[in-house]
Motif scaffolding. Structure first.
Motif, PDB file in Angstrom:
ATOM      1  N   ASN A 204       0.474  -5.153  -8.642  1.00  0.00           N
ATOM      2  CA  ASN A 204      -0.787  -4.477  -8.947  1.00  0.00           C
ATOM      3  C   ASN A 204      -1.185  -3.549  -7.801  1.00  0.00           C
ATOM      4  O   ASN A 204      -1.654  -2.435  -8.023  1.00  0.00           O
ATOM      5  CB  ASN A 204      -1.873  -5.527  -9.202  1.00  0.00           C
ATOM      6  CG  ASN A 204      -3.100  -4.913  -9.834  1.00  0.00           C
ATOM      7  OD1 ASN A 204      -3.020  -3.829 -10.404  1.00  0.00           O
ATOM      8  ND2 ASN A 204      -4.225  -5.579  -9.717  1.00  0.00           N
ATOM      9  N   GLY A 205      -0.952  -4.001  -6.551  1.00  0.00           N
ATOM     10  CA  GLY A 205      -1.325  -3.193  -5.404  1.00  0.00           C
ATOM     11  C   GLY A 205      -0.406  -2.009  -5.195  1.00  0.00           C
ATOM     12  O   GLY A 205      -0.854  -0.916  -4.877  1.00  0.00           O
ATOM     13  N   VAL A 207       2.042  -0.691  -7.434  1.00  0.00           N
ATOM     14  CA  VAL A 207       2.432   0.147  -8.565  1.00  0.00           C
ATOM     15  C   VAL A 207       1.300   0.300  -9.582  1.00  0.00           C
ATOM     16  O   VAL A 207       0.906   1.411  -9.907  1.00  0.00           O
ATOM     17  CB  VAL A 207       3.695  -0.415  -9.257  1.00  0.00           C
ATOM     18  CG1 VAL A 207       4.129   0.501 -10.380  1.00  0.00           C
ATOM     19  CG2 VAL A 207       4.831  -0.582  -8.248  1.00  0.00           C
ATOM     20  N   GLY A 208       0.803  -0.813 -10.084  1.00  0.00           N
ATOM     21  CA  GLY A 208      -0.250  -0.739 -11.090  1.00  0.00           C
ATOM     22  C   GLY A 208       0.306  -0.554 -12.488  1.00  0.00           C
ATOM     23  O   GLY A 208       1.499  -0.691 -12.716  1.00  0.00           O
TER      24      GLY A 208
ATOM     25  N   ASN B  61       2.552   9.726  -8.583  1.00  0.00           N
ATOM     26  CA  ASN B  61       1.886   8.547  -9.107  1.00  0.00           C
ATOM     27  C   ASN B  61       0.871   8.966 -10.161  1.00  0.00           C
ATOM     28  O   ASN B  61      -0.079   9.677  -9.865  1.00  0.00           O
ATOM     29  CB  ASN B  61       1.173   7.822  -7.958  1.00  0.00           C
ATOM     30  CG  ASN B  61       0.721   6.438  -8.362  1.00  0.00           C
ATOM     31  OD1 ASN B  61       0.557   6.153  -9.551  1.00  0.00           O
ATOM     32  ND2 ASN B  61       0.518   5.583  -7.382  1.00  0.00           N
ATOM     33  N   VAL B  63      -0.713   6.695 -12.172  1.00  0.00           N
ATOM     34  CA  VAL B  63      -1.558   5.557 -12.551  1.00  0.00           C
ATOM     35  C   VAL B  63      -3.021   5.949 -12.359  1.00  0.00           C
ATOM     36  O   VAL B  63      -3.392   6.497 -11.319  1.00  0.00           O
ATOM     37  CB  VAL B  63      -1.219   4.318 -11.695  1.00  0.00           C
ATOM     38  CG1 VAL B  63      -2.161   3.177 -12.018  1.00  0.00           C
ATOM     39  CG2 VAL B  63       0.212   3.893 -11.933  1.00  0.00           C
ATOM     40  N   ARG B  66      -5.147   6.313  -9.022  1.00  0.00           N
ATOM     41  CA  ARG B  66      -4.317   6.425  -7.812  1.00  0.00           C
ATOM     42  C   ARG B  66      -3.499   7.702  -7.866  1.00  0.00           C
ATOM     43  O   ARG B  66      -2.432   7.796  -7.276  1.00  0.00           O
ATOM     44  CB  ARG B  66      -3.343   5.256  -7.742  1.00  0.00           C
ATOM     45  CG  ARG B  66      -4.003   3.906  -7.836  1.00  0.00           C
ATOM     46  CD  ARG B  66      -2.943   2.828  -7.817  1.00  0.00           C
ATOM     47  NE  ARG B  66      -3.514   1.548  -8.187  1.00  0.00           N
ATOM     48  CZ  ARG B  66      -2.824   0.436  -8.291  1.00  0.00           C
ATOM     49  NH1 ARG B  66      -1.530   0.439  -8.065  1.00  0.00           N
ATOM     50  NH2 ARG B  66      -3.411  -0.687  -8.630  1.00  0.00           N
TER      51      ARG B  66
END
Lengths: 387, 322
Positions: A204-205, A207-208, B61, B63, B66
């Motif tokens: 979770n930290g 990649v998510g 990224n 996501v 982020r």
């Protein structure tokens, strides 16, 4: 005498009326069928995952109601959401629920109608293990995809195995794990990474969750078919695909694609992905589901509690605008027919699921869908009422 | 003084012709302008968010919450992939063209040339599937594994796990794909060299190779550069086959260092992620931004080619232009 008959009749009435009202309550009539002279074409588009099922529905529905045709373009969930928010389609298919950014752009009160479910399996190509049933936990899967477990003979994997021959084969394997993930954005990736985010705080930290994420290890194949093609061809590889793809594919050696059993939420057993265990996952999550017009962005049937709930499972949704008059070329009769078609999908249509390796909706989800469909309006007028 | 008599009604036709021609000419310019405008406005968001870091950064990224985008790995991936493909395909194509125009028996020339042109018409998905299902295993077993075992992980360019879906395979298949394009154009150009040039060389006692070097090559130089540029254009923009073979990594892992390492090109990341990028979001802007960079690179290649050709033409008056 007549008094007695009257009394009797009155008594019968008193007893009967509430029961008939009640039974009418429980067995509400389905929406009106399309008129024989109706000629409508519905445009829809989106997720590729439910496409084989929706295509089957298109054919079967058209057999029953020859005037109604459906044109579903399997362009991907994201593209489907784009078509939906710009009102180019009557409904869209998406594997991931609308996220905060999409909700802002989507029509007010957009309905999420889960139309089927699927399980995601971790498939592998190990010359030493030619059967299903490598045992894995969510944490180990996360570590493999984070690039923290590099070799097949890593004790973290070997110690999980209950079958001594599998454990032995893994111990002797000196190869690196070739990790395969999706290269294209996909709802499958969304469900898979949501699961890993739920079970591993490390994941979770770093990649998510998302339809495409910053992968820490491995290589990408395009589509479920692309990942399956690589895993089939490359020994020592491991990837994730929809159950239907694992069932439909064969390894180069001729055996069906092999996939792992994953530990359940309760940590009591390692489960095979089947129609039954996936349905159990939906049952485990049912109490936490919002109404069709609610906020679904955090809904997940991953890692659902229950001894038989397979932990990596996902709904796939139809997105419907509840105010159909906003769509171009829509009239009341057409809107009425759309309601009937959606109703048919989540009820009669479900009988085609299992043969195509989809999981039929449990009745509780069907109820939720029916309530959602009853909220569809045309010019503020409800098209079908469901208690 | 001579006058040409027009037939009745022809002035109208002349006017119509003029407008059609102007329309067609404007269409090309308008298309390019609209392309640039669209790519620029579509990617404004990412340039504001990342600044120049979009060109030099290697984070990727998407996501929610982020988000961070850098196109550097894909620019490098495209250049390295196309570069290796050109290294392989240019000598091969010139060899084919030389054989067909100078050495091959007259009877064979036309059928062979037709075969080469036929290869140019094979759709790229066919090359991609062939690469994925057939060619990859040969590369892996016969080239990558022996080289890897010989040099090991210490050598930078042969490091990594050889599994056949990497820069090397993608480049070789790409080379195979652009050979027909370069070869067939080069052949046309070499054939167009007047025979008097060759005869003059032979008259001076030149061998076949000398005749080619002294008479044919100088005469056709600019055309050959044009052929190479056309091939390079296809190599830079090729999507389908490359996406199937290059391994599609993202972020810093996609910066090419080893031949046996999966990577990603600008075209392939757009093909991979476009469908699922959320509408109006930063992710979509980043992909459009990559499209803009690709457009600029293709534009630069063409400008450089133009100058090269102009220079060669100056030094060899009357050279054949492709």
């Amino acid at each position: 005498m007549t008094k007695k008959i009257f009394l009797g009749l009155a008594l019968m009435l008193i007893l009967l009326v509430p029961t008939t009202v009640l039974s009418a309550h429980a067995e509400s009539a389905p929406p009106a069928e399309p008129d024989a002279k109706d000629k409508y074409n519905f445009n829809a588009g989106g997720a590729t995952f439910p496409f084989p099922l929706i295509d089957k529905w298109r054919v079967e529905y058209n057999k029953n109601y020859p005037g109604i045709t459906l044109n579903y373009q399997a362009v991907g969930s994201g593209a489907g959401i784009k078509l939906f928010t710009t009102k180019k389609v009557e409904f869209a298919g998406s594997d991931a629920p609308l996220q905060a950014a999409d909700i802002k752009k989507a029509p007010a009160g957009t309905l999420h109608i889960p139309e089927t479910m699927g399980a995601i399996v971790v498939t592998y190509n190990l010359p030493g293990v030619q059967t299903n049933g490598l045992l894995l936990t969510g944490d180990v899967i996360a570590k493999i995809f984070l690039g923290q477990i590099i070799y097949w003979h890593d004790p973290a994997i070997v110690h999980l195995q209950k079958d001594p021959s599998i454990a032995q084969a893994l111990k002797q394997d000196r190869n690196k794990i070739i990790v395969v993930h999706r290269s294209d954005g996909s709802g499958t990736t969304f469900a898979f990474t949501s699961y890993l985010s739920q079970v591993s705080s490390d994941w979770n930290g770093k990649v998510g969750k998302g339809t495409s994420v910053p992968w820490q290890a491995g290589m990408g194949g395009s589509g479920n078919a692309g990942v399956a093609a690589i895993v089939k061809k490359v020994p020592e590889s491991l990837g994730y695909v929809e159950l239907a793809y694992a069932k439909g594919n064969k390894m180069a050696s001729g055996i069906p694609m092999t996939y792992a059993f994953v530990q359940n939420h309760d940590k009591t057993a390692f489960l095979d992905a089947t129609v039954a265990t996936t349905a159990a996952a939906a049952k485990g999550a049912i109490s936490s589901l919002p109404a069709a017009d609610g906020v679904w962005s955090n809904v997940s049937i991953n890692d659902a509690p229950g001894p038989n709930a397979y932990p990596i499972a996902t709904f796939t949704y139809l997105l419907v605008n509840p105010n159909l008059e906003q769509l171009k070329g829509m009239d009341k009769q057409k809107a009425q027919d759309l309601v009937h078609m959606l109703y048919w999908f989540v009820t009669d249509g479900q009988k085609y699921s299992e043969k195509l390796s989809y999981v039929p909706l449990p009745s509780a989800v069907q109820e939720l869908d029916k309530k959602g469909i009853s909220q569809i309006k045309f010019n503020g007028q409800q098209l079908w009422s469901y208690p | 003084m001579m006058t040409i008599k027009m037939k009745k009604g022809s002035p109208h036709i002349d006017k119509i012709f003029k407008y059609i021609a102007i329309g067609a000419g404007t269409y090309v310019v308008a298309l390019v302008v609209m392309l640039v405008v669209n790519l620029s406005t579509g990617s404004v968001q990412v340039w504001q968010h990342e600044g120049i870091g979009f060109l030099t950064g290697s984070d990727w990224n998407s996501v929610e919450g982020r988000e961070s985008y850098g196109a550097f790995p894909y620019i490098m991936g495209t250049l390295v992939n196309a570069g290796i493909a050109m290294l392989i395909s240019v000598p091969l194509s010139f060899g084919i063209a030389m054989f067909l125009s100078e050495l091959s028996p007259k009877l064979l020339r036309t059928p062979l040339a037709m075969v080469v042109e036929l290869l140019a018409a094979v759709p790229s998905v066919i090359y991609g599937l062939w690469g994925l299902y057939v060619f990859r295993t040969y590369i892996q077993d016969w080239i990558e594994v022996p080289l890897h075992n010989l040099f090991g992980d210490q050598s930078i360019i042969f490091a990594g796990t050889p599994f056949g879906l990497d820069i090397l395979t993608a480049s070789i298949v790409l080379a195979i794909m652009i050979v027909p394009t370069i070869a067939s154009i080069s052949r046309e150009i070499m054939i167009a060299v007047p025979n008097s040039q060759r005869e003059a060389a032979y008259m001076l006692g030149a061998t076949k190779w000398e005749a080619f070097r002294l008479a044919v090559l100088p005469y056709s130089k600019s055309g050959l550069i044009g052929a190479v540029i056309l091939g390079l254009g296809r190599a830079v923009g090729e999507t389908m086959a490359v996406t199937m073979l290059i391994g599609n990594t993202t972020g810093a892992a996609a910066i090419p260092t080893s031949l046996f390492q999966p990577s990603q090109t600008m075209a392939s990341i757009m093909a991979n992620e476009f469908a699922e990028a959320s509408q109006g979001g930063l992710h979509l802007a980043a992909l459009v931004g990559i499209g803009l960079i690709l457009f600029i690179i293709a534009f630069l290649i063409n400008v450089i080619a133009h100058f090269l050709v102009a220079k060669v033409v100056k030094s060899h008056e009357g050279a054949v232009l492709a």
